[in-house]
Design a protein around this motif. Structure first.
Motif, PDB file in Angstrom:
ATOM      1  N   UNK A   5       3.755  37.305  68.932  1.00 21.73           N
ATOM      2  CA  UNK A   5       3.935  36.288  69.952  1.00 21.73           C
ATOM      3  C   UNK A   5       4.324  35.041  69.174  1.00 21.73           C
ATOM      4  N   UNK A   6       5.512  34.767  69.108  1.00 22.52           N
ATOM      5  CA  UNK A   6       6.709  35.024  69.888  1.00 22.52           C
ATOM      6  C   UNK A   6       7.643  35.963  69.104  1.00 22.52           C
ATOM      7  N   UNK A   7       8.949  35.679  69.067  1.00 21.01           N
ATOM      8  CA  UNK A   7       9.912  36.570  68.453  1.00 21.01           C
ATOM      9  C   UNK A   7       9.735  36.695  66.943  1.00 21.01           C
ATOM     10  N   UNK A   8       9.886  37.929  66.455  1.00 16.55           N
ATOM     11  CA  UNK A   8       9.967  38.160  65.013  1.00 16.55           C
ATOM     12  C   UNK A   8      11.366  37.732  64.590  1.00 16.55           C
ATOM     13  N   UNK A   9      11.455  36.692  63.747  1.00 14.78           N
ATOM     14  CA  UNK A   9      12.752  36.173  63.322  1.00 14.78           C
ATOM     15  C   UNK A   9      13.319  36.975  62.163  1.00 14.78           C
TER      16      UNK A   9
END
Length: 170
Positions: free
Chosen positions: A75-79
């Motif tokens: 939480x949130x996006x895996x960059x």
């Protein structure tokens, strides 16, 4: 790449183990737990601040090559995922969010250090000001060194040659 991130990387100290907040529904593998930048992340109303959060783990290895299997929720996006300075291509959950399911991927690594600690980074893009967290279960399977495979192949060929020679003499 981390050096291309817009703005400075956010650093809030050591991650702590937390209970899943009310929005985090991904199944938790045995022995794993959610980690966050603050113990308040268990509350879906906690605020971590917008930015990129890097969760780091270090490990030692007796072999230089192997395959990592990762089950991850964030939480949130895996960059991005970085192993010893190598950005792992094709590993990202941008736009899909994975806080309610596990995202599984593998990393074939042939550059592990055997004399120093290796570093595995998970960079999370918390573009909002809500909670941020990571759940990662990482397993490792060593791969034989190329020289070991060559030695095994040479031994098998030698045994085959000796067996054939023994049959032709008899």
């Amino acid at each position: 790449r981390s050096s291309d991130l817009a703005g400075p990387e956010t650093s809030y100290g050591t991650a702590v183990s937390v209970s899943a907040n009310s929005n985090w529904h991904a199944p938790i593998p045995a022995g794993a737990s959610w980690i966050s930048t603050t113990a308040r992340a268990a509350s879906s109303s906690s605020s971590a601040g917008a930015g990129y959060y890097t969760y780091i783990t270090a490990f030692s290895s007796d072999v230089a090559t192997g395959i990592f299997t990762v089950e991850l929720a964030s939480d949130n996006d895996l960059y991005e995922v970085i192993l010893d300075g190598h950005v792992i291509q094709g590993v990202s959950t941008t736009g899909t969010g994975t806080f309610n399911r596990l995202y599984t991927f593998s990393i074939n690594a042939d550059w592990l250090r055997t004399t120093a600690l290796n570093r595995l980074d998970f960079v999370i893009d918390n573009s909002t000001t809500g909670a941020t967290g990571l759940l990662a279960d990482v397993s490792f399977s060593p791969s034989p060194e190329p020289s070991s495979l060559l030695l095994l192949l040479t031994g098998a060929l030698a045994l085959g040659f000796l067996a054939r020679r023994h049959r032709s003499v008899a």
